[in-house]
Motif scaffolding. Structure first.
Motif, PDB file in Angstrom:
ATOM      1  N   GLY A 287       0.995  -1.172   0.259  1.00  0.00           N
ATOM      2  CA  GLY A 287      -0.116  -0.137  -0.049  1.00  0.00           C
ATOM      3  C   GLY A 287       0.532   1.337   0.001  1.00  0.00           C
ATOM      4  N   PHE A 288       1.850   1.089  -0.043  1.00  0.00           N
ATOM      5  CA  PHE A 288       2.882   2.543  -0.331  1.00  0.00           C
ATOM      6  C   PHE A 288       3.458   2.279  -1.195  1.00  0.00           C
ATOM      7  CE2 PHE A 288       6.471   5.195   1.086  1.00  0.00           C
ATOM      8  CZ  PHE A 288       5.662   5.629   1.113  1.00  0.00           C
ATOM      9  N   PRO A 289       4.249   3.078  -2.102  1.00  0.00           N
ATOM     10  CA  PRO A 289       3.712   4.620  -2.614  1.00  0.00           C
ATOM     11  C   PRO A 289       2.246   3.743  -3.019  1.00  0.00           C
ATOM     12  CG  PRO A 289       5.275   3.868  -4.792  1.00  0.00           C
ATOM     13  CD  PRO A 289       5.205   2.788  -2.961  1.00  0.00           C
ATOM     14  N   GLY A 290       1.079   5.446  -3.239  1.00  0.00           N
ATOM     15  CA  GLY A 290       0.314   5.155  -4.138  1.00  0.00           C
ATOM     16  C   GLY A 290       0.321   5.526  -4.815  1.00  0.00           C
ATOM     17  N   LEU A 291      -0.060   4.424  -6.302  1.00  0.00           N
ATOM     18  CA  LEU A 291       0.587   4.864  -8.039  1.00  0.00           C
ATOM     19  C   LEU A 291      -0.608   5.477  -8.255  1.00  0.00           C
ATOM     20  CD1 LEU A 291       1.272   1.000  -8.233  1.00  0.00           C
ATOM     21  CD2 LEU A 291       2.611   3.077  -7.465  1.00  0.00           C
ATOM     22  N   PRO A 292      -0.143   6.322  -9.592  1.00  0.00           N
ATOM     23  CA  PRO A 292      -0.823   7.010 -10.203  1.00  0.00           C
ATOM     24  C   PRO A 292      -2.192   6.543 -10.836  1.00  0.00           C
ATOM     25  CG  PRO A 292       1.793   6.984 -11.128  1.00  0.00           C
ATOM     26  CD  PRO A 292       1.898   6.073 -10.305  1.00  0.00           C
ATOM     27  N   TYR A 293      -3.146   7.168 -12.098  1.00  0.00           N
ATOM     28  CA  TYR A 293      -4.036   6.522 -11.875  1.00  0.00           C
ATOM     29  C   TYR A 293      -3.589   5.782 -13.333  1.00  0.00           C
ATOM     30  CZ  TYR A 293      -5.647  11.143 -10.547  1.00  0.00           C
ATOM     31  OH  TYR A 293      -5.918  12.732  -9.995  1.00  0.00           O
ATOM     32  N   PRO A 294      -4.702   4.940 -13.623  1.00  0.00           N
ATOM     33  CA  PRO A 294      -4.340   3.775 -13.568  1.00  0.00           C
ATOM     34  C   PRO A 294      -4.389   4.250 -15.589  1.00  0.00           C
ATOM     35  CG  PRO A 294      -5.622   3.004 -12.462  1.00  0.00           C
ATOM     36  CD  PRO A 294      -6.219   4.047 -12.402  1.00  0.00           C
ATOM     37  N   GLN A 295      -5.087   4.688 -16.519  1.00  0.00           N
ATOM     38  CA  GLN A 295      -5.132   5.402 -17.412  1.00  0.00           C
ATOM     39  C   GLN A 295      -3.693   5.991 -17.195  1.00  0.00           C
ATOM     40  OE1 GLN A 295      -7.289   6.550 -14.809  1.00  0.00           O
ATOM     41  NE2 GLN A 295      -7.462   8.631 -15.115  1.00  0.00           N
ATOM     42  N   SER A 296      -2.715   6.547 -17.158  1.00  0.00           N
ATOM     43  CA  SER A 296      -1.970   7.235 -17.316  1.00  0.00           C
ATOM     44  C   SER A 296      -0.941   6.010 -17.518  1.00  0.00           C
ATOM     45  CB  SER A 296      -0.723   8.471 -16.379  1.00  0.00           C
ATOM     46  OG  SER A 296      -0.809   6.889 -15.241  1.00  0.00           O
ATOM     47  N   VAL A 297       0.119   6.579 -18.659  1.00  0.00           N
ATOM     48  CA  VAL A 297       1.064   5.585 -19.572  1.00  0.00           C
ATOM     49  C   VAL A 297       2.590   5.011 -17.687  1.00  0.00           C
ATOM     50  CG1 VAL A 297       2.720   7.337 -19.977  1.00  0.00           C
ATOM     51  CG2 VAL A 297       3.126   5.132 -20.824  1.00  0.00           C
ATOM     52  N   SER A 298       2.083   5.999 -17.390  1.00  0.00           N
ATOM     53  CA  SER A 298       3.608   5.682 -16.093  1.00  0.00           C
ATOM     54  C   SER A 298       3.021   5.078 -15.213  1.00  0.00           C
ATOM     55  CB  SER A 298       3.384   7.167 -14.927  1.00  0.00           C
ATOM     56  OG  SER A 298       3.621   6.726 -14.056  1.00  0.00           O
ATOM     57  N   PHE A 299       1.479   4.230 -15.097  1.00  0.00           N
ATOM     58  CA  PHE A 299       1.057   3.377 -14.397  1.00  0.00           C
ATOM     59  C   PHE A 299       1.272   2.401 -15.294  1.00  0.00           C
ATOM     60  CE2 PHE A 299      -2.181  -0.199 -13.540  1.00  0.00           C
ATOM     61  CZ  PHE A 299      -2.449  -0.271 -12.470  1.00  0.00           C
ATOM     62  N   ARG A 300       0.710   1.909 -16.389  1.00  0.00           N
ATOM     63  CA  ARG A 300       1.429   0.920 -17.296  1.00  0.00           C
ATOM     64  C   ARG A 300       3.128   0.431 -16.799  1.00  0.00           C
ATOM     65  NH1 ARG A 300      -1.559   0.359 -22.230  1.00  0.00           N
ATOM     66  NH2 ARG A 300       0.213  -1.223 -22.071  1.00  0.00           N
ATOM     67  N   LEU A 301       3.659   1.289 -16.745  1.00  0.00           N
ATOM     68  CA  LEU A 301       4.946   1.021 -16.506  1.00  0.00           C
ATOM     69  C   LEU A 301       4.610   0.189 -15.661  1.00  0.00           C
ATOM     70  CD1 LEU A 301       6.586   4.370 -18.254  1.00  0.00           C
ATOM     71  CD2 LEU A 301       6.698   2.269 -19.045  1.00  0.00           C
ATOM     72  N   ILE A 302       4.895   0.779 -14.543  1.00  0.00           N
ATOM     73  CA  ILE A 302       4.811   0.440 -13.342  1.00  0.00           C
ATOM     74  C   ILE A 302       4.249  -1.111 -13.061  1.00  0.00           C
ATOM     75  CG2 ILE A 302       4.428  -0.001 -10.918  1.00  0.00           C
ATOM     76  CD1 ILE A 302       4.551   3.429 -11.187  1.00  0.00           C
ATOM     77  N   GLU A 303       3.399  -0.948 -13.987  1.00  0.00           N
ATOM     78  CA  GLU A 303       2.102  -2.501 -13.695  1.00  0.00           C
ATOM     79  C   GLU A 303       3.238  -3.448 -14.438  1.00  0.00           C
ATOM     80  OE1 GLU A 303      -2.055  -3.606 -15.742  1.00  0.00           O
ATOM     81  OE2 GLU A 303      -1.131  -2.005 -16.234  1.00  0.00           O
ATOM     82  N   ASP A 304       3.789  -3.434 -15.487  1.00  0.00           N
ATOM     83  CA  ASP A 304       4.509  -4.340 -16.937  1.00  0.00           C
ATOM     84  C   ASP A 304       5.506  -4.426 -15.618  1.00  0.00           C
ATOM     85  OD1 ASP A 304       2.860  -4.156 -18.669  1.00  0.00           O
ATOM     86  OD2 ASP A 304       4.119  -3.079 -20.592  1.00  0.00           O
ATOM     87  N   TRP A 305       6.199  -3.972 -14.766  1.00  0.00           N
ATOM     88  CA  TRP A 305       7.714  -4.084 -13.871  1.00  0.00           C
ATOM     89  C   TRP A 305       7.075  -5.634 -13.361  1.00  0.00           C
ATOM     90  CZ3 TRP A 305       7.861  -2.401  -9.352  1.00  0.00           C
ATOM     91  CH2 TRP A 305       8.842  -3.015  -8.457  1.00  0.00           C
ATOM     92  N   TYR A 306       6.205  -4.937 -12.851  1.00  0.00           N
ATOM     93  CA  TYR A 306       6.013  -5.470 -11.129  1.00  0.00           C
ATOM     94  C   TYR A 306       5.643  -6.769 -12.065  1.00  0.00           C
ATOM     95  CZ  TYR A 306       3.731  -6.017  -7.300  1.00  0.00           C
ATOM     96  OH  TYR A 306       2.193  -7.052  -5.797  1.00  0.00           O
ATOM     97  N   ASP A 307       4.186  -7.013 -13.248  1.00  0.00           N
ATOM     98  CA  ASP A 307       3.406  -7.763 -13.420  1.00  0.00           C
ATOM     99  C   ASP A 307       4.462  -9.031 -13.715  1.00  0.00           C
ATOM    100  OD1 ASP A 307       1.518  -6.947 -12.668  1.00  0.00           O
ATOM    101  OD2 ASP A 307       1.288  -7.496 -14.986  1.00  0.00           O
ATOM    102  N   ALA A 308       5.993  -8.199 -14.450  1.00  0.00           N
ATOM    103  CA  ALA A 308       7.212  -9.621 -14.136  1.00  0.00           C
ATOM    104  C   ALA A 308       8.017  -9.965 -13.478  1.00  0.00           C
ATOM    105  CB  ALA A 308       8.070  -8.061 -15.301  1.00  0.00           C
ATOM    106  N   GLY A 309       7.382 -10.009 -12.787  1.00  0.00           N
ATOM    107  CA  GLY A 309       8.007 -10.354 -11.516  1.00  0.00           C
ATOM    108  C   GLY A 309       7.305 -11.207 -10.334  1.00  0.00           C
TER     109      GLY A 309
END
Length: 328
Positions: A287-309
């Motif tokens: 729950g920390f940190p709070g992440l950007p809005y899901p519609q942003s490319v910023s979230f997509r970048l974090i998501e792809d990195w996170y999901d890979a591991g």
């Protein structure tokens, strides 16, 4: 034919970001056809997308929001006087025009509709409608900023269906076209951790990826390395293109990258950031940190990195906190 061509262009390795994709046939050949434009504007099948003070007209639905596309004949009654009609293209079989609503007040709108900030509604709109509204917002914003010639200062007039601002001084005759500000946005990782920073103006707990505008004479890769080093003190080892996103707030093109850095790098914020640090997947899941809005490319970048591991996808992680949620 055009639909098949757009489909070939889209052949992506990943889904398009919000605001992106071949959602509209821009029919640029019609922009200089004055007779065709007049006929199109008189066609009851055509639709208008009003923009008031950078906000789009939308309708509440059971699923969230929907774009409110107005018939030309009912435009004045629906939202007041407009200027600078701008041809957007053909959307779902109808020719669509954006228009700048005149006035400082809040005009009456059809029942169930309101003017809303696209940053608030984008995640609740159908993707194609979000893209169309972003296009309308960006074009109206550009026209508002191009009222005067940047060469001689004379007032401009709209031409080419609103896609050109032509200087009114015949001796100058300069033509000005819509411009985008390219900006890189990058998820830097040392493999097990992601580098995120926050600005002092953000509510507590909010962090995001590193971003900055590309400078003249600079490649995208150079901009990635420079912005990360300037804002965080971290040296990027390599970077690869991820995806891009039109960001009409007001006129950026966000160009996403994934980059790597050594685990030995110790981040330190510059004057633009209040804090910057490495975060593990466990941190984010907690729950920390709070992440950007899901519609942003910023979230997509974090998501792809996170999901890979991670065994559990980011969007299904129980402890995930997003901007706008309590505690995020």
């Amino acid at each position: 034919m055009l639909d098949s061509q757009l489909s070939r262009v889209r052949l992506p390795l990943r889904p398009a970001n919000v605001f992106a994709g071949p959602y509209v046939d821009r029919i640029a050949n019609l922009r200089k056809d004055e007779a065709g434009l007049e006929a199109a504007f008189a066609d009851p099948q055509s639709r208008l997308l009003p923009v008031l003070q950078s906000r789009n007209l939308v309708r509440r639905t059971l699923q969230g929001w929907a774009a409110e596309l107005v018939e030309p004949s009912g435009s004045h009654h629906a939202f007041g006087p407009c200027e600078d009609w701008i041809l957007l293209g053909r959307f779902r079989g109808s020719l669509c025009f954006a228009c700048d609503v005149i006035g400082d007040g809040a005009p009456a709108t059809p029942d169930g509709t309101s003017y809303e900030d696209l940053r608030r509604t984008a995640g609740w709109l159908p993707d194609e409608e979000a893209g169309l509204l972003a296009y309308a917002r960006a074009m109206v914003s550009w026209r508002q900023r191009s009222r005067y010639c940047g060469t001689c200062g004379t007032p401009t007039r709209a031409s080419s269906a609103g896609h050109v601002a032509k200087c009114g001084n015949e001796a100058c005759g300069a033509e000005h076209f819509p411009r985008l500000d390219p900006a890189i946005i990058v998820l830097v990782s040392d493999g097990e951790r992601a580098l995120l920073g926050r600005q002092a103006a953000w509510p507590a707990g909010r962090y995001s990826t590193i971003a900055g505008f590309v400078e003249p004479g600079e490649s995208l890769e150079d901009a990635v390395a420079r912005e990360v080093l300037e804002e965080t003190g971290v040296h990027v080892l390599d970077a690869s293109y991820h995806s891009s996103q039109p960001w009409p707030f007001p006129s950026s093109l966000m160009i996403g990258y994934m980059a790597s850095a050594s685990p030995a790098e110790v981040p330190r914020p510059d004057e633009e950031l209040e804090d910057v640090r490495w975060f593990t997947r466990e941190d984010i899941a907690g729950g920390f940190p709070g992440l950007p809005y899901p519609q942003s490319v910023s979230f997509r970048l974090i998501e792809d990195w996170y999901d890979a591991g991670s065994r559990i996808p980011l969007r299904k992680t129980p402890g995930l906190k997003l901007w706008g949620q309590p505690g995020a």
